[in-house]
Design a protein around this motif. Structure first.
Motif, PDB file in Angstrom:
ATOM      1  N   ALA A  22       0.825  -1.212   0.000  1.00 29.97           N
ATOM      2  CA  ALA A  22       0.000   0.000   0.000  1.00 29.97           C
ATOM      3  C   ALA A  22       0.859   1.262   0.000  1.00 29.97           C
ATOM      4  CB  ALA A  22      -0.927   0.000   1.223  1.00 29.97           C
ATOM      5  N   PHE A  23       1.875   1.303   0.844  1.00 32.06           N
ATOM      6  CA  PHE A  23       2.686   2.522   0.982  1.00 32.06           C
ATOM      7  C   PHE A  23       3.637   2.730  -0.198  1.00 32.06           C
ATOM      8  CE2 PHE A  23       6.405   4.857   2.782  1.00 32.06           C
ATOM      9  CZ  PHE A  23       5.764   6.075   2.958  1.00 32.06           C
ATOM     10  N   PHE A  24       4.385   1.697  -0.549  1.00 32.45           N
ATOM     11  CA  PHE A  24       5.400   1.878  -1.583  1.00 32.45           C
ATOM     12  C   PHE A  24       4.812   2.039  -2.985  1.00 32.45           C
ATOM     13  CE2 PHE A  24       8.189  -0.306   1.638  1.00 32.45           C
ATOM     14  CZ  PHE A  24       8.845   0.861   2.003  1.00 32.45           C
ATOM     15  N   SER A  25       3.565   1.636  -3.189  1.00 28.87           N
ATOM     16  CA  SER A  25       2.944   1.854  -4.497  1.00 28.87           C
ATOM     17  C   SER A  25       2.176   3.179  -4.544  1.00 28.87           C
ATOM     18  CB  SER A  25       2.003   0.688  -4.853  1.00 28.87           C
ATOM     19  OG  SER A  25       0.917   0.618  -3.962  1.00 28.87           O
ATOM     20  N   SER A  26       2.146   3.892  -3.414  1.00 26.72           N
ATOM     21  CA  SER A  26       1.480   5.204  -3.381  1.00 26.72           C
ATOM     22  C   SER A  26       2.497   6.304  -3.694  1.00 26.72           C
ATOM     23  CB  SER A  26       0.862   5.452  -1.996  1.00 26.72           C
ATOM     24  OG  SER A  26       1.861   5.817  -1.063  1.00 26.72           O
ATOM     25  N   LYS A  27       2.001   7.515  -3.800  1.00 28.49           N
ATOM     26  CA  LYS A  27       2.882   8.667  -4.037  1.00 28.49           C
ATOM     27  C   LYS A  27       3.198   9.398  -2.730  1.00 28.49           C
ATOM     28  CE  LYS A  27       2.413   8.694  -8.666  1.00 28.49           C
ATOM     29  NZ  LYS A  27       3.271   7.826  -9.352  1.00 28.49           N
ATOM     30  N   PHE A  28       2.675   8.872  -1.625  1.00 25.75           N
ATOM     31  CA  PHE A  28       2.848   9.552  -0.337  1.00 25.75           C
ATOM     32  C   PHE A  28       4.269   9.415   0.194  1.00 25.75           C
ATOM     33  CE2 PHE A  28      -1.739   8.409  -0.213  1.00 25.75           C
ATOM     34  CZ  PHE A  28      -2.243   9.695  -0.217  1.00 25.75           C
ATOM     35  N   LYS A  29       4.754  10.491   0.801  1.00 26.08           N
ATOM     36  CA  LYS A  29       6.058  10.475   1.471  1.00 26.08           C
ATOM     37  C   LYS A  29       5.892  10.157   2.948  1.00 26.08           C
ATOM     38  CE  LYS A  29       8.492  11.532  -2.082  1.00 26.08           C
ATOM     39  NZ  LYS A  29       9.090  10.421  -2.769  1.00 26.08           N
ATOM     40  N   ASN A  65      11.274   6.199   2.714  1.00 25.23           N
ATOM     41  CA  ASN A  65      11.503   4.825   2.279  1.00 25.23           C
ATOM     42  C   ASN A  65      11.460   3.838   3.429  1.00 25.23           C
ATOM     43  OD1 ASN A  65      11.624   4.476  -0.423  1.00 25.23           O
ATOM     44  ND2 ASN A  65      13.840   4.626  -0.599  1.00 25.23           N
ATOM     45  N   SER A  66      10.768   4.184   4.508  1.00 24.05           N
ATOM     46  CA  SER A  66      10.784   3.361   5.709  1.00 24.05           C
ATOM     47  C   SER A  66       9.383   3.179   6.281  1.00 24.05           C
ATOM     48  CB  SER A  66      11.693   4.043   6.745  1.00 24.05           C
ATOM     49  OG  SER A  66      11.676   3.346   7.950  1.00 24.05           O
ATOM     50  N   ILE A  67       9.145   2.000   6.829  1.00 20.45           N
ATOM     51  CA  ILE A  67       7.871   1.709   7.479  1.00 20.45           C
ATOM     52  C   ILE A  67       8.150   1.268   8.915  1.00 20.45           C
ATOM     53  CG2 ILE A  67       5.879   0.163   7.555  1.00 20.45           C
ATOM     54  CD1 ILE A  67       5.983   0.017   4.524  1.00 20.45           C
TER      55      ILE A  67
END
Length: 184
Positions: free
Chosen positions: A111-118, A142-144
């Motif tokens: 969900a996160f890495f395919s989004s444009k959100f920083k 680049n971190s979760i």
């Protein structure tokens, strides 16, 4: 500079659904193939992504021997740590380092890495996978950072399955029908 090639795989025995593959080269998703689009078996339950991998080989994007890592969802499924290398080596000559990923972590990462959100709060809620039914995480650049794993006692997916069964549908196979009816 050497390309970093990661192959993501999903599927296998025990009622696993949504079999497929994703090829990531230098952090960029190059190819995603859902097994059901090739084998025409809805959700590809209990299938390894055999046809998806054959299709990837036909596309001739990479040499399978140059894959650096293979990631699969299901870090608590110890048998899969043995099954994936055997399946990949025997059928496709892939002998890369295998990296198991927690089921819920794979959902939030996708969900996160395919989004444009920083920066984002990421919420994953499903039936159950790797002993949890959800995860709340914080994504920054680049971190979760995983904040709270949700136990199966709070499973939205189990509740949804029950609703599907009450109105006469199969909980997994026909959940999409219930979603369609919800608008009415």
């Amino acid at each position: 500079m050497k390309k970093k090639i990661v192959l993501g795989v999903h599927g296998g025995p025990r009622g696993s659904h949504g079999a497929g593959i994703a090829l990531i080269i230098n952090g960029k998703v190059e190819v995603c193939i859902e097994e059901e689009r090739i084998n025409r078996f809805k959700n590809s339950i209990s299938c390894f992504p055999k046809y998806s991998l054959k299709k990837l080989r036909e596309l001739n994007i990479i040499d399978f021997k140059k894959i650096d890592y293979v990631a699969f969802s299901g870090s608590t499924y110890n048998d899969m740590k043995l099954r994936w290398p055997l399946f990949l080596r025997h059928n496709f000559g892939i002998d890369s380092k295998i990296f198991p990923v927690n089921h819920q972590v794979s959902h939030v990462a996708n969900a996160f890495f395919s989004s444009k959100f920083k920066k984002s709060i990421i919420v994953s809620l499903d039936g159950v996978g790797d002993n949890y039914s959800g995860l709340i995480s914080l994504g920054i650049n680049n971190s979760i950072s995983n904040k709270k794993f949700i136990t199966p006692l709070g499973s939205v997916g189990f509740f949804w399955t029950l609703i599907c069964q009450i109105i006469g549908y199969d909980g997994l196979e026909e959940a999409y029908k219930t979603m369609g009816l919800a608008a009415y």
